[in-house]
Design a protein around this motif. Structure first.
Motif, PDB file in Angstrom:
ATOM      1  N   ALA A 229       0.825  -1.214   0.000  1.00  0.00           N
ATOM      2  CA  ALA A 229       0.000   0.000   0.000  1.00  0.00           C
ATOM      3  C   ALA A 229       0.861   1.267   0.000  1.00  0.00           C
ATOM      4  CB  ALA A 229      -0.921  -0.004   1.219  1.00  0.00           C
ATOM      5  N   VAL A 230       2.001   1.250   0.692  1.00  0.00           N
ATOM      6  CA  VAL A 230       2.793   2.478   0.864  1.00  0.00           C
ATOM      7  C   VAL A 230       3.701   2.752  -0.329  1.00  0.00           C
ATOM      8  CG1 VAL A 230       4.534   3.629   2.301  1.00  0.00           C
ATOM      9  CG2 VAL A 230       2.746   2.275   3.378  1.00  0.00           C
ATOM     10  N   PHE A 231       4.466   1.742  -0.761  1.00  0.00           N
ATOM     11  CA  PHE A 231       5.473   1.983  -1.798  1.00  0.00           C
ATOM     12  C   PHE A 231       5.114   1.419  -3.174  1.00  0.00           C
ATOM     13  CE2 PHE A 231       8.875   2.368   1.682  1.00  0.00           C
ATOM     14  CZ  PHE A 231       8.818   3.751   1.629  1.00  0.00           C
ATOM     15  N   GLN A 232       4.456   0.267  -3.196  1.00  0.00           N
ATOM     16  CA  GLN A 232       4.231  -0.379  -4.500  1.00  0.00           C
ATOM     17  C   GLN A 232       3.504   0.543  -5.500  1.00  0.00           C
ATOM     18  OE1 GLN A 232       5.560  -2.851  -5.851  1.00  0.00           O
ATOM     19  NE2 GLN A 232       4.272  -3.337  -7.598  1.00  0.00           N
ATOM     20  N   PRO A 233       2.477   1.302  -5.085  1.00  0.00           N
ATOM     21  CA  PRO A 233       1.795   2.158  -6.070  1.00  0.00           C
ATOM     22  C   PRO A 233       2.681   3.281  -6.613  1.00  0.00           C
ATOM     23  CG  PRO A 233       0.455   1.855  -4.099  1.00  0.00           C
ATOM     24  CD  PRO A 233       1.824   1.342  -3.773  1.00  0.00           C
ATOM     25  N   VAL A 234       3.647   3.749  -5.831  1.00  0.00           N
ATOM     26  CA  VAL A 234       4.443   4.902  -6.277  1.00  0.00           C
ATOM     27  C   VAL A 234       5.839   4.518  -6.779  1.00  0.00           C
ATOM     28  CG1 VAL A 234       3.222   6.661  -4.945  1.00  0.00           C
ATOM     29  CG2 VAL A 234       5.102   5.410  -3.862  1.00  0.00           C
ATOM     30  N   MET A 235       6.394   3.428  -6.234  1.00  0.00           N
ATOM     31  CA  MET A 235       7.707   2.926  -6.694  1.00  0.00           C
ATOM     32  C   MET A 235       7.579   1.423  -6.885  1.00  0.00           C
ATOM     33  SD  MET A 235      10.147   4.927  -4.052  1.00  0.00           S
ATOM     34  CE  MET A 235       9.202   6.218  -3.289  1.00  0.00           C
ATOM     35  N   PRO A 236       6.931   1.002  -7.972  1.00  0.00           N
ATOM     36  CA  PRO A 236       6.643  -0.432  -8.114  1.00  0.00           C
ATOM     37  C   PRO A 236       7.910  -1.278  -8.200  1.00  0.00           C
ATOM     38  CG  PRO A 236       5.850   0.832 -10.020  1.00  0.00           C
ATOM     39  CD  PRO A 236       6.438   1.817  -9.063  1.00  0.00           C
ATOM     40  N   ALA A 237       7.864  -2.413  -7.521  1.00  0.00           N
ATOM     41  CA  ALA A 237       9.034  -3.295  -7.445  1.00  0.00           C
ATOM     42  C   ALA A 237       9.566  -3.624  -8.838  1.00  0.00           C
ATOM     43  CB  ALA A 237       8.657  -4.582  -6.704  1.00  0.00           C
ATOM     44  N   GLN A 238       8.662  -3.880  -9.768  1.00  0.00           N
ATOM     45  CA  GLN A 238       9.094  -4.389 -11.077  1.00  0.00           C
ATOM     46  C   GLN A 238       9.956  -3.394 -11.863  1.00  0.00           C
ATOM     47  OE1 GLN A 238       6.044  -4.240  -9.875  1.00  0.00           O
ATOM     48  NE2 GLN A 238       4.570  -3.305 -11.279  1.00  0.00           N
ATOM     49  N   GLY A 239       9.910  -2.103 -11.500  1.00  0.00           N
ATOM     50  CA  GLY A 239      10.728  -1.115 -12.215  1.00  0.00           C
ATOM     51  C   GLY A 239      12.096  -0.888 -11.570  1.00  0.00           C
ATOM     52  N   ARG A 350       5.109   4.516   9.777  1.00  0.00           N
ATOM     53  CA  ARG A 350       4.244   3.525   9.136  1.00  0.00           C
ATOM     54  C   ARG A 350       5.068   2.525   8.336  1.00  0.00           C
ATOM     55  NH1 ARG A 350      -0.355   4.786   4.679  1.00  0.00           N
ATOM     56  NH2 ARG A 350      -0.915   2.632   4.282  1.00  0.00           N
ATOM     57  N   PHE A 351       5.936   3.024   7.434  1.00  0.00           N
ATOM     58  CA  PHE A 351       6.663   2.046   6.624  1.00  0.00           C
ATOM     59  C   PHE A 351       7.718   1.329   7.441  1.00  0.00           C
ATOM     60  CE2 PHE A 351       9.267   5.776   4.940  1.00  0.00           C
ATOM     61  CZ  PHE A 351      10.537   5.302   5.222  1.00  0.00           C
ATOM     62  N   HIS A 352       8.256   2.003   8.472  1.00  0.00           N
ATOM     63  CA  HIS A 352       9.248   1.281   9.268  1.00  0.00           C
ATOM     64  C   HIS A 352       8.596   0.187  10.110  1.00  0.00           C
ATOM     65  CE1 HIS A 352      12.870   0.112  11.050  1.00  0.00           C
ATOM     66  NE2 HIS A 352      12.387   0.335  12.262  1.00  0.00           N
ATOM     67  N   LEU A 353       7.402   0.446  10.624  1.00  0.00           N
ATOM     68  CA  LEU A 353       6.736  -0.608  11.412  1.00  0.00           C
ATOM     69  C   LEU A 353       6.430  -1.820  10.539  1.00  0.00           C
ATOM     70  CD1 LEU A 353       4.555   1.565  13.783  1.00  0.00           C
ATOM     71  CD2 LEU A 353       6.320  -0.088  14.462  1.00  0.00           C
ATOM     72  N   GLU A 354       6.113  -1.573   9.268  1.00  0.00           N
ATOM     73  CA  GLU A 354       5.926  -2.711   8.353  1.00  0.00           C
ATOM     74  C   GLU A 354       7.219  -3.523   8.259  1.00  0.00           C
ATOM     75  OE1 GLU A 354       2.463  -0.716   5.490  1.00  0.00           O
ATOM     76  OE2 GLU A 354       4.504  -0.888   4.702  1.00  0.00           O
TER      77      GLU A 354
END
Ligand code: FES
Ligand code: FE2
Length: 399
Positions: A229-239, A350-354
């Motif tokens: 939810a936090v990173f994939q939409p803005v920095m997608p892994a595949q790129g 938020r992202f660090h707790l993940e």
């Protein structure tokens, strides 16, 4: 450095297994054996050959701008103080008193992790040291020859300032930081990190091995999972993609999603909260980037900020972590800065707790008899490069 273990020693067997893993091509790469993360005996080998012989980042210059400013921390059992002297020079001092070994700034007595002092006074018998570590006074011992000789001091560890960060090594023979991390310099210089201001510093007790954090920090594959939810939409892994090996440095690029890149190219910069850093080039607005300077100098950069993660590796299964945020100095005087910072703190938590959740659970998995080192994805190339750094160090140490 201690002698290397004998050939039949379990540590030597483990080192061999780590080197074999690291020697695989990326397409056949695997995770490391569990013992590399859970064995206290192995951690002792790492302390000697990976950590204390290399450079560890301990402070950013903006944390200690004035004489007497200090940051205290512990690196593999060494309690140290990073402190700015009267002459402006940064010293990395041992906190072990030259009298009978007391910590001169003990956390057990509630001593702050950071602050300012005029001098260092040992709480035990009130010996007083200057900001450069030299003994200035020992009550009721003015005639003792050892005191009058004027040679007593807190031990000073070898340190250097590079790219605005203070690094320490326990190895007098280590090459300078600029040489050790030369591969990172062309990627870091335009951020002018020595001019940034550290505005947020969160500390975390982490029930996992320091390498679990380094690996998690560096690989973007997990954007798909834990950060969906936090990173994939803005920095997608595949790129995402990793630079070819850069000596002791690893650089992984996290390009923005296509839609965001289109907006950037149309003149609408994306994901910015603070004033843009002065040295940024047009291409910098199209991605964020993660950096490793082995063993554990970790940076996550954007055009308007730098996150620096500072690791204190304490044992095989425990580390302390500071997650920090640095911005351009001008940022703090922009109206609304405090509110923006509060929002960014929420985001960082938020992202660090993940990441904390997965790292803690991974450490439990590593302790399980069911664990087998699994195959690494191409997106985990930073882990593979990190393994190869470890293998080079082990080889150099005679393993
Ligand atoms: S141990 Fe520090 S003054 Fe005695
Ligand atoms: Fe993460």
């Amino acid at each position: 450095m201690s002698a290397v273990a004998p050939l039949n020693d379990p540590m030597r067997v483990l080192a061999h297994s780590i080197r074999e893993t690291a020697a695989r091509p990326l397409a056949e790469a695997r995770a490391l054996p569990a013992a590399a993360y859970v064995s206290e005996a192995w951690f002792e080998q790492e302390r000697l050959h990976l950590l204390q012989g290399a450079w560890q980042s301990v402070a950013h210059v903006s944390q200690i701008p004035s004489p007497g400013d200090y940051v205290n921390l512990e690196l593999q059992g060494e309690r140290i103080s990073v402190i700015r002297g009267e002459d402006g020079v940064v010293h990395v001092l041992s906190r072990v008193c030259a009298h009978r070994g007391m910590d001169v700034m003990p956390p057990e007595s509630g001593h702050a992790e950071a602050g300012n002092c005029k001098h260092l006074q040992c709480p035990y018998h009130h010996w007083v040291y200057g900001l450069d570590g030299r003994l200035k006074g020992a009550p009721l011992m003015k005639t003792h020859a050892a005191v009058t000789a004027g040679e007593l001091a807190l031990n000073a560890f070898r340190s250097e300032v590079w790219q605005g960060f203070v690094f320490v090594t326990f190895n007098e023979a280590a090459p300078p930081v600029a040489e050790a991390l030369a591969g990172l310099a062309p990627h870091l210089e335009r951020f002018r990190m020595h001019e940034l201001e550290l505005v947020l510093d969160l500390s975390w007790d982490c029930p996992f091995n320091w390498k679990v954090l380094v690996e998690n920090f560096m690989e973007p594959y997990h954007h798909l999972g834990v950060h969906h939810a936090v990173f994939q939409p803005v920095m997608p892994a595949q790129g995402c993609w990793t630079e070819p090996p850069l000596g002791d440095g690893v650089v992984c690029h996290l390009p923005l999603a296509d839609e965001l890149q289109r907006k950037v190219k149309a003149g609408e910069p994306q994901l910015l909260s603070f004033p843009v850093l002065p040295g940024m080039q047009p291409a910098d607005f199209l991605e964020w980037t993660v950096f490793l300077g082995a063993p554990h100098f970790l940076l996550f950069t954007a055009p308007d900020r730098v996150y620096w993660y500072r690791i204190e590796a304490l044992s095989a299964g425990r580390m302390r972590l500071h997650t920090t945020l640095m911005v351009d100095r001008r940022a703090t005087s922009v109206p609304g800065f405090e509110a923006t910072l509060a929002q960014e703190e929420d985001m960082l938590r938020r992202f660090h707790l993940e990441d904390m959740e997965v790292c803690s659970a991974v450490q439990a998995g590593l302790r399980s008899q069911a664990y087998q080192p699994g195959p690494l994805a191409e997106l985990e190339a930073p882990i593979w490069q990190f393994q190869r750094w470890i293998a080079r160090r082990l080889e150099a140490a005679g393993f």
